[in-house]
Design an enzyme around this catalytic site. Structure first.
Site, PDB file in Angstrom:
ATOM      1  CG  LEU A  39      14.324  16.964  47.569  1.00  0.00           C
ATOM      2  CD1 LEU A  39      14.887  15.451  45.979  1.00  0.00           C
ATOM      3  CD2 LEU A  39      13.655  18.084  46.011  1.00  0.00           C
ATOM      4  N   GLY A  43      14.122   7.017  57.404  1.00  0.00           N
ATOM      5  CA  GLY A  43      14.571   6.084  57.925  1.00  0.00           C
ATOM      6  C   GLY A  43      15.963   5.487  57.692  1.00  0.00           C
ATOM      7  CG  MET A  44      16.073   3.146  54.447  1.00  0.00           C
ATOM      8  SD  MET A  44      15.648   1.665  53.086  1.00  0.00           S
ATOM      9  CE  MET A  44      17.119   1.523  52.976  1.00  0.00           C
ATOM     10  N   GLY A  45      17.757   7.161  55.181  1.00  0.00           N
ATOM     11  CA  GLY A  45      19.014   8.793  54.357  1.00  0.00           C
ATOM     12  C   GLY A  45      18.510  10.141  54.557  1.00  0.00           C
ATOM     13  CE  LYS A  61      16.415   7.781  50.333  1.00  0.00           C
ATOM     14  NZ  LYS A  61      14.933   6.625  50.782  1.00  0.00           N
ATOM     15  CG  ASP A 155       8.336   1.433  52.962  1.00  0.00           C
ATOM     16  OD1 ASP A 155       6.887   0.953  54.278  1.00  0.00           O
ATOM     17  OD2 ASP A 155       9.268   2.169  53.612  1.00  0.00           O
TER      18      ASP A 155
END
Length: 571
Positions: A39, A43-45, A61, A155
């Site tokens: 999808l 930055g995190m995954g 994720k 965020d």
């Protein structure tokens, strides 16, 4: 502390991630989830659409190694997930499962079948009128539900808001804290997006609920205007404008613009608290039965929001930003009170986590698939457009085709070249914009996006050549057929050319590869057709152009420039 065992039996390398799977030749499996498609990436995954073994679709994720890389980070991740699992709201994609201890740590959330706000605004245009109040109210409700669990989102931004129909669903709440580690800060990894980070965070202060209020305002401004309220350019320039409160809300008006401006104040003590925002927004959006209250545009005198949310997480009373009586996690598709009534003119879309079925029984795979198809059709369907507005759009498009027909009657070769060049340029520009939007979605906006777009334009012009040729040949063939019919019936040559040009112009709309032409043209036609006055002005301009071209051909005859004369004896 609970332990989440890794239930996979093998591994498969995917980029920088090592993903658990059963066998290399079988579909990718992570825990109890079968990966179906990718999808997006942040930055995190990397986020995948996955299916649980019971048939439910979820968003999976897979976290990057630098986010959860050692034992201490995994312990912190497990503690955060335990807090985040308390968030339950129809306006939040809640966490359903997680595995901090697996070879590849992952988080599973409710799957939201819709575009991000960033892409939605790019495709449909800014959110307006009652839909904007509905958006602002639902987004505030989602943030309030996160705060009620003692968690900050940290965020909030357009790419972290998914549009389920006309309803915003907040994602990735609290996960930024998982990556809030000195090791990442030392490597320059920015926890947030410039333009949506509150000034106090840029100054190095500890985030508070006021930071999420600031991000709420910046995201609502993006939804209403289609641009970052703190402008574009290098990240340092955007952050400097954010620290100074130098925002641009051009395109917004009315009380909501005043509230957004107050929430963008660089001083967190001067911003409205979330409780005030909800009190004002609920009568206008999610809870219209409530009595109206004045908009919170004055300086707040209650600074309880500066209390650390860690107190709430430790079991103290819920902070003032908490949502009273949070709605249940699962909303059924029908039944009384299943969804708060929308404002007039807005089209609410209910959010349901589970497919409906009889108590204690699971639906079969076919029933789940059928329910999901029905759900997608309703959730992703565009807003209903009135018959009058559709008629105005059709009139504008027909008049545009008439202008092309009149141009063909006056100067066939010149008009054909002009139309073909316009189709080529519009389709190529659409390809360029789509590529740029996809890149921004993956890695966020950069200062060099505009120069990069210019440099890649020749490549997209080349890409658009084949599709343009197919579309133009298709429409030209139908136009020639119409001309042949007119000639056989003995029509006047000028009238025959007019009919051929009009048919060819109409054929451009449904032809092969026409989507790249329809979407940009629709962005021009829809705003003009939205109001009768605008439609009348647009129709007048097109009718004037068609009349001028018709008069030109009637007085001077058909010009076959650059050819010496008419082909096939049409002169």
């Amino acid at each position: 502390m609970p332990h989440y065992p890794n239930r996979g039996v093998g591994t498969l390398s995917v980029g920088t991630l090592v993903v658990v799977t059963t066998q290399p030749s079988e579909p990718l499996v992570v825990g109890d989830y079968t990966v179906q498609t990718r999808l997006g990436e942040g930055g995190m995954g990397i986020v995948h659409l996955a299916r649980h073994h019971d048939g439910r679709r979820v968003a999976l994720k897979l976290l990057r190694p630098h986010v959860v890389g050692d034992e201490e980070a995994r312990h912190r991740f497990a503690r955060e997930i335990r807090s985040l699992e308390r968030v339950r709201s129809p306006w939040v994609a809640e966490i359903l499962d997680a595995d901090p201890w697996g070879e590849v740590p992952y988080v599973v959330t409710r799957y939201v079948p819709g575009l991000s706000l960033h892409d939605h605004v790019g495709k449909e245009g800014p959110v307006e009128g009652p839909d904007l109040l509905w958006f602002a109210g639902c987004l505030a409700e989602g943030i309030g539900a996160v705060h009620a669990a003692g968690v900050l989102h940290r965020d909030v931004k357009p790419s972290n808001v998914l549009m389920e129909g006309r309803t915003p669903i907040l994602i990735d709440f609290g996960l930024a804290r998982v990556a809030d580690d000195s090791r990442l800060t030392q490597t320059g990894w920015l926890l947030g997006t410039p333009g949506y980070l509150a000034p106090e965070i840029l100054h190095g202060d500890t985030p508070t609920p006021a930071a999420d209020v600031h991000a709420w305002a910046a995201t609502v401004a993006w939804a209403a205007t289609g641009h970052n309220p703190f402008g574009r350019g290098p990240s340092m320039a955007v952050m400097d404008r954010t620290r100074r409160g130098d925002h641009d809300l051009t395109g917004m008006s009315g009380p909501l613009a005043d509230v957004v401006a107050a929430a963008l104040d660089p001083d967190p003590l001067a911003r409205p608290i979330l409780r005030e925002l909800l009190a004002w927004l609920r009568p206008l959006s999610t809870q219209p039965e409530r009595a109206p209250v004045p908009p919170p545009v004055d300086t707040a005198t209650d600074d309880d929001f500066t209390l650390p949310l860690a107190i709430a997480a430790a079991g103290s009373p819920v902070p003032p930003t908490a949502v009273e009586d949070p709605p249940p996690r699962t909303r059924v598709l029908s039944g009384p009170g299943a969804w708060p009534p929308p404002p007039p003119g807005a089209r609410p879309v209910p959010t349901s986590v589970e497919p409906p079925g009889e108590s204690g029984r699971e639906l079969g795979a076919d029933a789940v698939a059928e329910w999901e198809r029905d759900w997608d059709e309703r959730a992703l369907a565009p807003a209903r457009i009135g018959v009058a507005e559709r008629a105005r759009r059709a009139v504008l498009l027909v008049l545009a085709a008439v202008v092309v027909g009149a141009g063909v009657a006056a100067a066939p070769y010149v008009t054909a070249v002009a139309v073909a060049a316009t189709v080529w340029l519009v389709r190529s520009a659409s390809l360029t914009a789509s590529a740029a939007m996809e890149l921004r979605t993956l890695r966020g906006p950069k200062w060099y996006d505009a120069p990069r777009g210019l440099l890649t334009t020749p490549w997209h012009l080349l890409r658009g050549t084949v599709g343009t040729a197919a579309l133009v040949l298709w429409s030209a063939g139908l136009g020639v057929a119409a001309g042949v019919v007119g000639a056989v019936l003995g029509f006047d040559p000028t009238l025959t050319l007019f009919a051929a040009g009009t048919v060819a112009a109409v054929a451009l709309w449904p032809g092969p590869g026409a989507l790249r032409l329809r979407n940009p043209l629709s962005r021009v036609v829809r705003p003009v057709a939205r109001r009768p006055v605008g439609c009348a002005i647009g129709c007048g301009v097109l009718a004037l152009a068609a009349g001028a071209l018709g008069a030109l051909s009637a007085v001077g005859g058909t010009s076959w420039f650059p050819a010496a004369g008419a082909p096939f004896g049409l002169g």
